[in-house]
Design an enzyme around this catalytic site. Structure first.
Site, mmCIF file in Angstrom:
data_model
loop_
_atom_site.group_PDB
_atom_site.id
_atom_site.type_symbol
_atom_site.label_atom_id
_atom_site.label_comp_id
_atom_site.label_asym_id
_atom_site.label_seq_id
_atom_site.Cartn_x
_atom_site.Cartn_y
_atom_site.Cartn_z
ATOM 1 N N CYS A 1 0.820 -1.149 -0.082
ATOM 2 C CA CYS A 1 0.119 -0.040 0.094
ATOM 3 C C CYS A 1 0.884 1.067 -0.012
ATOM 4 O O CYS A 1 2.099 1.163 0.229
ATOM 5 C CB CYS A 1 -0.829 -0.074 1.170
ATOM 6 S SG CYS A 1 -1.517 -1.564 1.516
ATOM 7 N N ARG B 1 1.077 1.994 -6.045
ATOM 8 C CA ARG B 1 1.217 1.043 -4.645
ATOM 9 C C ARG B 1 0.102 0.235 -4.673
ATOM 10 O O ARG B 1 0.172 -0.612 -3.953
ATOM 11 C CB ARG B 1 2.077 1.769 -3.823
ATOM 12 C CG ARG B 1 3.306 2.282 -3.908
ATOM 13 C CD ARG B 1 3.719 3.095 -2.834
ATOM 14 N NE ARG B 1 4.114 1.969 -1.721
ATOM 15 C CZ ARG B 1 5.380 1.369 -1.769
ATOM 16 N NH1 ARG B 1 6.312 1.467 -2.444
ATOM 17 N NH2 ARG B 1 5.751 0.339 -0.949
ATOM 18 N N TRP C 1 -3.892 -1.826 -1.096
ATOM 19 C CA TRP C 1 -4.144 -2.916 -2.020
ATOM 20 C C TRP C 1 -4.219 -3.841 -0.984
ATOM 21 O O TRP C 1 -3.231 -4.294 -0.177
ATOM 22 C CB TRP C 1 -2.466 -2.975 -2.717
ATOM 23 C CG TRP C 1 -2.547 -4.193 -3.731
ATOM 24 C CD1 TRP C 1 -2.934 -4.203 -4.881
ATOM 25 C CD2 TRP C 1 -2.070 -5.408 -3.504
ATOM 26 N NE1 TRP C 1 -2.937 -5.577 -5.462
ATOM 27 C CE2 TRP C 1 -2.176 -6.186 -4.583
ATOM 28 C CE3 TRP C 1 -1.564 -5.988 -2.307
ATOM 29 C CZ2 TRP C 1 -1.901 -7.633 -4.826
ATOM 30 C CZ3 TRP C 1 -1.249 -7.315 -2.444
ATOM 31 C CH2 TRP C 1 -1.415 -8.217 -3.681
ATOM 32 N N ASN D 1 1.441 -0.584 5.995
ATOM 33 C CA ASN D 1 1.842 -1.397 4.828
ATOM 34 C C ASN D 1 2.540 -2.524 5.145
ATOM 35 O O ASN D 1 3.603 -2.143 5.799
ATOM 36 C CB ASN D 1 2.729 -0.470 3.791
ATOM 37 C CG ASN D 1 3.146 -1.175 2.508
ATOM 38 O OD1 ASN D 1 2.448 -2.123 2.082
ATOM 39 N ND2 ASN D 1 4.352 -0.922 2.264
ATOM 40 N N GLY D 2 2.272 -3.705 4.947
ATOM 41 C CA GLY D 2 2.963 -5.001 5.307
ATOM 42 C C GLY D 2 1.796 -5.780 5.766
ATOM 43 O O GLY D 2 0.584 -5.874 5.431
ATOM 44 N N GLU E 1 7.922 -11.876 -21.962
ATOM 45 C CA GLU E 1 7.633 -10.407 -21.452
ATOM 46 C C GLU E 1 6.545 -9.694 -22.147
ATOM 47 O O GLU E 1 5.741 -9.008 -21.667
ATOM 48 C CB GLU E 1 9.141 -9.764 -21.590
ATOM 49 C CG GLU E 1 8.912 -8.219 -21.080
ATOM 50 C CD GLU E 1 8.403 -7.752 -19.788
ATOM 51 O OE1 GLU E 1 8.420 -8.560 -19.092
ATOM 52 O OE2 GLU E 1 8.131 -6.525 -19.573
ATOM 53 N N LYS F 1 2.969 -8.230 -20.590
ATOM 54 C CA LYS F 1 2.720 -6.772 -20.923
ATOM 55 C C LYS F 1 1.177 -6.762 -21.271
ATOM 56 O O LYS F 1 0.470 -6.278 -20.854
ATOM 57 C CB LYS F 1 3.616 -6.179 -21.939
ATOM 58 C CG LYS F 1 4.908 -5.755 -21.532
ATOM 59 C CD LYS F 1 4.861 -4.532 -20.360
ATOM 60 C CE LYS F 1 5.128 -5.085 -19.130
ATOM 61 N NZ LYS F 1 6.304 -5.699 -18.422
ATOM 62 N N GLU G 1 -1.174 -8.255 -18.268
ATOM 63 C CA GLU G 1 -1.508 -7.621 -17.207
ATOM 64 C C GLU G 1 -2.223 -6.048 -17.332
ATOM 65 O O GLU G 1 -2.966 -5.624 -16.382
ATOM 66 C CB GLU G 1 -0.070 -7.398 -16.360
ATOM 67 C CG GLU G 1 0.905 -6.346 -16.908
ATOM 68 C CD GLU G 1 2.297 -6.479 -16.065
ATOM 69 O OE1 GLU G 1 1.858 -6.688 -14.941
ATOM 70 O OE2 GLU G 1 3.261 -6.304 -16.786
ATOM 71 N N HIS H 1 5.752 -29.317 -29.294
ATOM 72 C CA HIS H 1 5.508 -30.131 -27.931
ATOM 73 C C HIS H 1 4.130 -30.010 -27.267
ATOM 74 O O HIS H 1 4.356 -30.345 -26.052
ATOM 75 C CB HIS H 1 6.661 -29.961 -27.235
ATOM 76 C CG HIS H 1 8.108 -30.466 -27.994
ATOM 77 N ND1 HIS H 1 8.319 -31.424 -28.111
ATOM 78 C CD2 HIS H 1 9.082 -29.472 -28.501
ATOM 79 C CE1 HIS H 1 9.522 -31.767 -28.848
ATOM 80 N NE2 HIS H 1 10.082 -30.386 -28.926
ATOM 81 N N LYS I 1 2.303 -1.880 -7.774
ATOM 82 C CA LYS I 1 3.942 -1.623 -8.398
ATOM 83 C C LYS I 1 4.922 -2.256 -7.738
ATOM 84 O O LYS I 1 5.507 -3.210 -8.355
ATOM 85 C CB LYS I 1 4.181 -0.190 -8.553
ATOM 86 C CG LYS I 1 5.533 0.372 -8.759
ATOM 87 C CD LYS I 1 5.456 0.117 -10.352
ATOM 88 C CE LYS I 1 6.767 0.157 -11.114
ATOM 89 N NZ LYS I 1 6.872 -0.112 -12.449
HETATM 90 O O1 M6R Z 1 10.469 -3.804 -8.669
HETATM 91 P P1 M6R Z 1 10.652 -5.170 -9.201
HETATM 92 O O2 M6R Z 1 11.499 -5.069 -10.462
HETATM 93 O O3 M6R Z 1 11.405 -6.049 -8.229
HETATM 94 O O4 M6R Z 1 9.318 -5.837 -9.672
HETATM 95 C C1 M6R Z 1 9.216 -7.153 -9.974
HETATM 96 C C2 M6R Z 1 7.800 -7.366 -10.604
HETATM 97 O O5 M6R Z 1 6.802 -7.335 -9.461
HETATM 98 C C3 M6R Z 1 7.544 -6.609 -11.670
HETATM 99 O O6 M6R Z 1 8.449 -6.608 -12.540
HETATM 100 C C4 M6R Z 1 6.183 -6.811 -12.188
HETATM 101 O O7 M6R Z 1 6.201 -8.026 -12.878
HETATM 102 C C5 M6R Z 1 5.581 -5.779 -13.250
HETATM 103 N N1 M6R Z 1 4.232 -5.581 -12.814
HETATM 104 C C6 M6R Z 1 5.386 -6.190 -14.676
HETATM 105 O O8 M6R Z 1 5.220 -5.058 -15.435
#
Ligand code: M6R
Length: 586
Positions: free
Chosen positions: A2, A27, A74, A100-101, A465, A469, A472, A488, A581
């Protein structure tokens, strides 16, 4: 995961905290709230929804105060409801906290507090914090009661608390980020620097176990004793953390990639060569990361193999415990993370350190926990990345890994000039021309159910990747495969019209085109991304050949595609559902 922020000082705290929350919304954004002290009373306003929805529902017009705390949530414990939104208060509504936590022992604490007559209003783990302070204040002052609360809770936390006296604001951190901002008129305590960049660039990064008490001055305690912490100055300015002319952070950050690569190249050669030497000296290298950062690690392993003829092990940070027993003091773990706060990645490096292994990190956020806990750090200098999706941080991680590989091969200058050559081209790739062209594809794909993506060699991680993208941000099911894996099993998924993105390169053109033909033969709609068009493609995105830097350039059109799919589907690309994030909880 959060966002929390508090302000105490001579200005009106309410707009400062709300503005701070706006900058922290990446966040978490399922509910939000604020608590302020007005005429000796604590006023709490909170509700569910994104920040703007919440503050259009609740009336804050009369809230004026020199001390306030705020939260953007969150959800972890407890559904998304008004009651579960922060700030939480004690029974009498005289103490307010944001957290947060995760408080792991909250159930026992709650039972104990309930047996003493405390009434809980939410399903959250966080609410115990306010009641514990209330219990302590039966015999102690606010600060001592806060310290006693800290001794009782187990888990991870960044907490900010105030009480109705409004005399001080108290913060504490353990395994969740918390920074102090020092402005001319007051102090901030917040999860992250962008929250108060409009007001100050002077910060103190708190350490795990620190408790900070702020009134007219700041005192930081560690193990009950006052300690000195350095005051750092932030290199980002507030403008960099704003959208500017762009409608969304995602598009802004995609568009910044040429500059980001430029900044990656401007790294201090000495640091790169030093780290390359550490890699050479070590016996066994592991790359660890999560999500996009993991994809950068995987891509990095191909680049290291190709450029430096060196094998590295790659694992998701959360799977790393399976390999820890292989570590010795001669092993090297290279952690990759944009935020430097990902709980899984931090846990992996702590496990490595416990085995005596060396830890080097590639991180974007200076002052993050990962930076502090690593033996050596290579900063990405990509600037603040606010959109939940990693875009510019990915290409910047790839650039840094490429430089390391070239340094290992004793050809750092060559690596730098290869990347330098791409800068002008990346400006073109992120230009309106490319965006308009890709929009045609997005219009065609906006209602599809699935998108499959293939790549071989260095472009296999690119395929992973690209799929991440798309899914998500647009919520379209997307899956990346290695081209060779199709037959396969995966090819069974292909039906008439199924869109398939195919990454090509000069080196693997023959094999990947043959995979594309296999897909086409089953009715797939083929989108080629690469240096040369082919009759098998139904849609072609030309991206010039960049050899081991292919992923840096080829991912960009797909980032744009993902963005446009989200827009055409009426979604907010900066705040995808269920995501936040930085994943600071396990
Ligand atoms: O801050 P970080 O790079 O450690 O974060 C890792 C992942 O949580 C982050 O890359 C996540 O997969 C993103 N939402 C991807 O777009």
């Amino acid at each position: 995961m959060c966002g929390i922020i508090g302000y105490i000082g001579s200005k009106n705290a309410v707009p400062l905290v709300i503005n701070g929350l706006r900058n922290l919304e990446y966040r978490g954004y399922d509910s939000a709230g604020i608590a302020a002290v007005v005429d000796g009373k604590l006023i709490v306003k909170k509700d569910v929804g994104k920040l703007d929805e919440v503050f259009s529902k609740v009336d804050i017009s009369n809230l004026k105060s020199n001390v306030a705390i705020g939260h953007t949530r969150w959800a972890t414990h407890g559904k998304v409801t008004k009651e579960n939104a922060h700030p939480h208060t004690d029974c009498k509504g005289e103490i307010a906290i944001v957290h947060n936590g995760i408080i792991e022992n909250y159930q026992e604490l709650k039972k104990e507090l309930e047996s003493k007559g405390h009434i809980f209003r939410s399903e959250t783990d966080s609410e115990v914090i306010a009641h514990l302070i209330e219990e302590g204040m039966k015999t102690k002052n606010f600060v001592d009661a806060f310290n006693e609360m800290i001794k009782k809770i187990v888990g991870s936390y960044a907490i900010v608390a105030i009480n109705k006296d409004g005399k001080e604001m108290i913060g504490a951190r353990k395994d969740s980020p918390l920074v102090v901002g020092i402005s001319e008129d007051g102090y901030f305590i917040a999860s992250d620097v962008p929250s108060f960049l409009d007001e100050t660039k002077k910060v103190i990064y708190l350490y795990d176990g620190d408790v900070v008490v702020v009134n007219k001055k700041i005192v930081i305690y560690h193990d009950g004793k006052p300690v000195e912490r350095d005051i750092d100055s932030i290199e980002w300015d507030a403008e960099q953390a704003k959208k500017g002319v762009f409608k969304h952070f995602m598009l802004k950050e995609i568009s910044e990639q040429a500059d980001v690569i430029k900044r990656a190249i401007m790294q201090d050669d000495k640091i790169i060569n030093e780290i390359a030497n550490e890699i050479k000296k070590s016996k066994g290298v592991f790359f660890v990361g999560c999500g996009t950062a993991y994809h950068a690690c995987l891509e990095g392993s191909y680049i290291f193999s190709k450029v430096a003829n060196m094998h590295v092990n790659v694992t998701y940070a959360h799977e790393f415990p399976n390999y820890v027993h292989f570590l010795t003091p001669e092993s090297l773990v290279i952690a990759v993370s944009q935020s430097g706060e990902t709980a899984d990645t931090l846990e992996a490096i702590r496990a490595a350190k416990a085995k005596g292994a060396k830890v080097i990190s590639i991180v974007n956020v200076a002052g993050s926990t990962l930076v502090r806990e690593s033996d050596k750090v290579l900063l990405q200098h990509a600037g603040p990345e606010i959109c939940v999706l990693s875009t510019k941080s990915y290409t910047s991680q790839l650039a840094v890994l490429t430089l390391l590989a070239y340094s290992l091969a004793g050809r750092l200058e060559e690596g730098k000039s290869k990347l330098k050559e791409l800068i002008r081209y990346i400006y073109y790739l992120t230009s309106r021309n490319t965006r308009d062209y890709i929009r045609k594809l997005a219009e065609k794909l906006k209602d599809v159910k699935d998108i499959y993506i293939i790549g071989r060699d260095l472009q296999y991680p690119t395929a992973l990747e690209a799929a991440l993208k798309i899914k998500e941000v647009s919520y379209i099911h997307a899956e990346g495969f290695a081209g060779g894996e199709l037959k396969h099993g995966n090819i069974a998924l292909i039906e008439e019209g199924t869109p398939c993105i195919v990454f090509t390169s000069k080196e693997n053109e023959k094999e990947i085109i043959s995979n594309a033909a296999e897909l086409k033969a089953r009715g797939a709609y083929i989108i080629g991304v690469g240096p040369r068009n082919n009759e098998v493609f139904d849609f072609f995105i030309k991206v010039r050949e960049a050899e081991e830097a292919n992923s840096i350039v080829q991912i960009i059109p797909i980032q744009i595609l993902a963005y446009q799919l989200a827009i055409l589907r009426g979604l907010d690309p900066d705040k995808p559902r269920n995501l936040a994030k930085s994943v600071t909880v396990k």
